[in-house]
Design a protein around this motif. Structure first.
Motif, PDB file in Angstrom:
ATOM      1  N   THR A  47       0.839  -1.191   0.000  1.00  0.00           N
ATOM      2  CA  THR A  47       0.000   0.000   0.000  1.00  0.00           C
ATOM      3  C   THR A  47       0.874   1.241   0.000  1.00  0.00           C
ATOM      4  OG1 THR A  47      -0.106   0.165   2.426  1.00  0.00           O
ATOM      5  CG2 THR A  47      -1.790  -1.198   1.335  1.00  0.00           C
ATOM      6  N   ASP A  48       0.280   2.373  -0.388  1.00  0.00           N
ATOM      7  CA  ASP A  48       1.015   3.640  -0.416  1.00  0.00           C
ATOM      8  C   ASP A  48       0.914   4.412   0.892  1.00  0.00           C
ATOM      9  OD1 ASP A  48       2.401   3.805  -2.802  1.00  0.00           O
ATOM     10  OD2 ASP A  48       0.668   4.519  -3.926  1.00  0.00           O
ATOM     11  N   GLN A  49      -0.030   4.067   1.730  1.00  0.00           N
ATOM     12  CA  GLN A  49      -0.168   4.753   3.009  1.00  0.00           C
ATOM     13  C   GLN A  49      -0.831   3.844   4.023  1.00  0.00           C
ATOM     14  OE1 GLN A  49      -2.612   8.232   2.511  1.00  0.00           O
ATOM     15  NE2 GLN A  49      -3.948   7.242   1.030  1.00  0.00           N
ATOM     16  N   VAL A 490       6.454  14.137   1.654  1.00  0.00           N
ATOM     17  CA  VAL A 490       5.420  13.100   1.728  1.00  0.00           C
ATOM     18  C   VAL A 490       4.069  13.707   2.093  1.00  0.00           C
ATOM     19  CG1 VAL A 490       4.675  11.025   2.964  1.00  0.00           C
ATOM     20  CG2 VAL A 490       7.067  11.261   2.259  1.00  0.00           C
ATOM     21  N   GLU A 491       4.064  14.626   3.045  1.00  0.00           N
ATOM     22  CA  GLU A 491       2.805  15.260   3.448  1.00  0.00           C
ATOM     23  C   GLU A 491       2.230  16.125   2.340  1.00  0.00           C
ATOM     24  OE1 GLU A 491       3.688  17.252   7.121  1.00  0.00           O
ATOM     25  OE2 GLU A 491       3.431  15.415   8.319  1.00  0.00           O
ATOM     26  N   LYS A 495       6.095  11.678  -3.974  1.00  0.00           N
ATOM     27  CA  LYS A 495       6.770  10.406  -3.731  1.00  0.00           C
ATOM     28  C   LYS A 495       8.269  10.640  -3.586  1.00  0.00           C
ATOM     29  CE  LYS A 495       3.120   7.731  -4.026  1.00  0.00           C
ATOM     30  NZ  LYS A 495       2.848   6.920  -5.226  1.00  0.00           N
ATOM     31  N   THR A 535       6.582   4.129   6.286  1.00  0.00           N
ATOM     32  CA  THR A 535       6.890   5.088   5.228  1.00  0.00           C
ATOM     33  C   THR A 535       8.333   4.941   4.776  1.00  0.00           C
ATOM     34  OG1 THR A 535       5.240   6.653   6.054  1.00  0.00           O
ATOM     35  CG2 THR A 535       6.972   7.541   4.639  1.00  0.00           C
ATOM     36  N   ARG A 538       8.562   2.093   2.443  1.00  0.00           N
ATOM     37  CA  ARG A 538       8.013   2.456   1.125  1.00  0.00           C
ATOM     38  C   ARG A 538       9.031   3.246   0.315  1.00  0.00           C
ATOM     39  NH1 ARG A 538       3.232   3.477   4.450  1.00  0.00           N
ATOM     40  NH2 ARG A 538       1.678   1.878   3.969  1.00  0.00           N
TER      41      ARG A 538
END
Length: 606
Positions: A47-49, A490-491, A495, A535, A538
């Motif tokens: 997943t991305d988050q 990121v916020e 990416k 994170t 990722r």
């Protein structure tokens, strides 16, 4: 005799039936697991988050992931020939993706002895220090280097960069300048030559009989003998720079010879560190050498490359663009592919004193040789051929990646130029990318959101001398939040990928730095920009796959993707493992496409 039509049809169908049977057998073989990992923690990073799936087991077959799930579900797939590996509580993660590293350059340093004898002309001398405030002292030091050099040398190069010289030109010496300090003796900086007024005539007096090059990151100077020799080798060439001599006059080893070096570097150094995919920029001969490895099935890890178009007149643009397309088509396998082109370097680096930054210096440093705004590339030059080159490449749909950048003003100016490119061909979704991300500001982040720019960040660099330089010139409090501002990026919905430029850089140090933003001595390095462990993983896996344009094949442990993975002795998500102990995690095994490319001596299952 009349042949039966049914018999004739059956005969004709026999080859098709055989092909279908073989195809079915191959499909069955690919669906049957070669290896099953079980009884461990499989961190899928799917997943991305938020959370991602943590499974107990995983099945591999045909170089890909066949299943991920519980022990019971995956073990049902076991066949007589399946190798079962009991992880005994160990952890499997996707292979790390390093989006800025130079394995080709490191290979030349580490494995020079593998070159044919006529190309073993690489020498390094450490400890070269100049007092750059005094022209006479600098020239005296250069005279000493020339006087003490090997009499057989045909060229002498003073530089901070590794290179190969030799062949018919005879040996070449490289004097490797150490990292410059903030005071006292240091290596060469870009502005030192013009500031001290060192000229070609000065170098002629230093070395009247042998070609001498002073090679800097973005330029250099040569004596008359060097220019004379180069003109003999390049008749009719109007402009000859230090870079021209290094790239076109110094002979290059044959592709197979370079390929052997690259194979060792990728297999023995890169794979050991857990990098299953790396990204870099390559010159033409280096691309060909990597292609030799790929064609012969000898690529230990995957490699994405950006090519820097050679400087040619605009009249030759169409020919160059066609060549880039041909390279893109020719090198497009699952192990080696072109992921973009690079353009002009936005600025230099802290090592050379060339950062294009908007921040004001600390009092007393107004005349410091570091980070002068004169280091900014002029993006508004009328009739600038390089900028027109970029405009035309953009119109043709080329992606700009691996763009070297350090200072915030350099990035701001480049993104302003990108606005003009966007009008010709929209950039959103094409993943233009900048590397290093040393120093940013809020305007850069906001501008990057408009185009969806990707950022390659080096957390290991945070603990090094380059951050010290930035603090020393601008002040720690002023820029602390904007040195590699991972969390801010990121916020903002951008990416971030992971890079570690230097040989031997332990990725677990990078993982810990992303999470703690504290160096080994306990000194905070922008603590407001720390991210959580998921994170960080990722950044080192999933988002790196997006950077190299292969997120559909690598970057996470999901069914159908390639089995690029690491086995770790501890789980980086384990809350019982303190964040400041993440560097102690050991890589026990590295797999690329289901093939073991590294295994620790004490890891016994395979």
């Amino acid at each position: 005799m009349k042949r039966n039509n049914k018999t004739t049809l059956a005969v004709k169908l026999l080859p098709l039936v055989a092909i279908l049977a073989l195809s079915h057998a191959l499909c069955r073989a690919q669906d049957q697991p070669d290896v099953i990992f079980h009884n461990g923690y499989v961190l899928t990073v799917d997943t991305d988050q938020g959370d991602f799936t943590v499974a107990q087991a995983m099945a591999l077959g045909g170089g890909k992931i066949l299943a991920v799930g519980s022990n019971d579900d995956v073990l049902k797939l076991v066949k007589p020939e399946t190798k079962k590996i009991d992880l005994a509580g160990k952890t499997v993660v996707p292979g790390f993706i390093n989006t800025h590293i130079h394995p080709h350059r490191d290979a030349v340093i580490n494995y020079t002895d593998l070159l044919p004898p006529e190309f073993r002309k690489y020498y390094r001398a450490t400890g070269m220090m100049f007092e750059w405030q005094d022209k006479k002292l600098v020239l005296d030091e250069m005279k000493r280097i020339v006087a003490e050099s090997d009499p057989k040398l045909d060229w002498i190069v003073i530089s901070g960069r590794p290179m190969i010289g030799g062949g018919s030109l005879g040996p070449t010496v490289l004097v490797n300048a150490p990292v410059p300090g903030m005071s006292g003796g240091r290596g060469i900086l870009f502005h030192d030559i013009p500031k001290l007024g060192i000229t070609q005539a000065d170098l002629d007096r230093v070395s009247p009989d042998k070609p001498l090059l002073i090679s800097l990151a973005t330029g250099g100077l040569m004596n008359s003998k060097a220019l004379e020799t180069a003109r003999k080798r390049l008749p009719g060439r109007q402009q000859i720079s230090v870079g021209t001599i290094i790239n076109e006059v110094f002979p290059k080893p044959p592709a197979e010879a370079l390929a052997r070096l690259f194979e060792r570097q990728l297999g023995e150094e890169v794979a050991r560190l857990g990098y299953t995919t790396v990204s870099t920029t390559l010159a033409e001969n280096e691309i060909v050498a990597m292609g030799v490895l790929d064609k012969t099935g000898r690529m230990p890890v995957r490699l994405a490359f950006a090519q820097e178009p050679r400087s040619v007149p605009l009249s030759e643009f169409d020919r160059m663009a066609q060549h880039l397309k041909e390279v893109q088509e020719k090198y497009n396998s699952d192990m080696l592919w072109m992921s973009g082109v690079t353009g002009v370097p936005l600025d230099g680096s802290p090592d050379s004193g060339e950062i294009c930054a908007s921040y004001s210096r600390l009092p007393g440093l107004t005349k410091n040789y570091y980070f002068d705004q004169a280091d900014c590339y002029d993006w508004n030059q009328p009739n600038d051929g390089r900028l027109e080159f970029l405009r035309r490449l953009n119109r043709l749909g080329f992606r700009f990646s691996n763009m070297h950048s350090y200072g915030d003003l350099a990035l701001e100016q480049a993104l302003t130029f990108y606005k003009t490119l966007d009008k010709d061909k929209p950039l959103k979704g094409r993943r233009f990318a900048f590397d290093h991300t040393q120093l940013l500001n809020p305007r850069v982040v906001e501008m990057a959101r408009e185009f969806g720019v990707m950022w390659s960040v080096s957390p290991i660099m945070l603990a090094g001398h380059r951050t010290q330089y930035v603090w020393g010139v601008f002040g720690k409090e002023k820029v602390d939040r904007w040195v590699a501002p991972v969390r801010a990026l990121v916020e903002a919905g951008l990416k971030v990928s992971y890079e570690a430029e230097f040989t031997g850089a332990n990725p677990m140090v990078g993982l810990q730095m992303l999470v703690t933003r504290t160096d080994a001595a306990g000194v905070p390095r922008g603590p407001s920009q720390a991210v959580d462990r998921r994170t960080a993983l990722r950044i080192m896996t999933r988002w790196g796959a997006e950077y190299v344009l292969r997120e559909d094949r690598i970057g996470s442990l999901e069914k159908g993707k390639y089995a690029d993975l690491l086995v770790l002795d501890r789980n980086p998500l384990d809350p019982a493992l303190p964040a400041d102990e993440l560097t102690g995690i050991k890589i026990l095994m590295t797999m690329v496409g289901g093939k073991v490319v590294y295994k620790a001596a004490d890891f016994l299952p395979l």
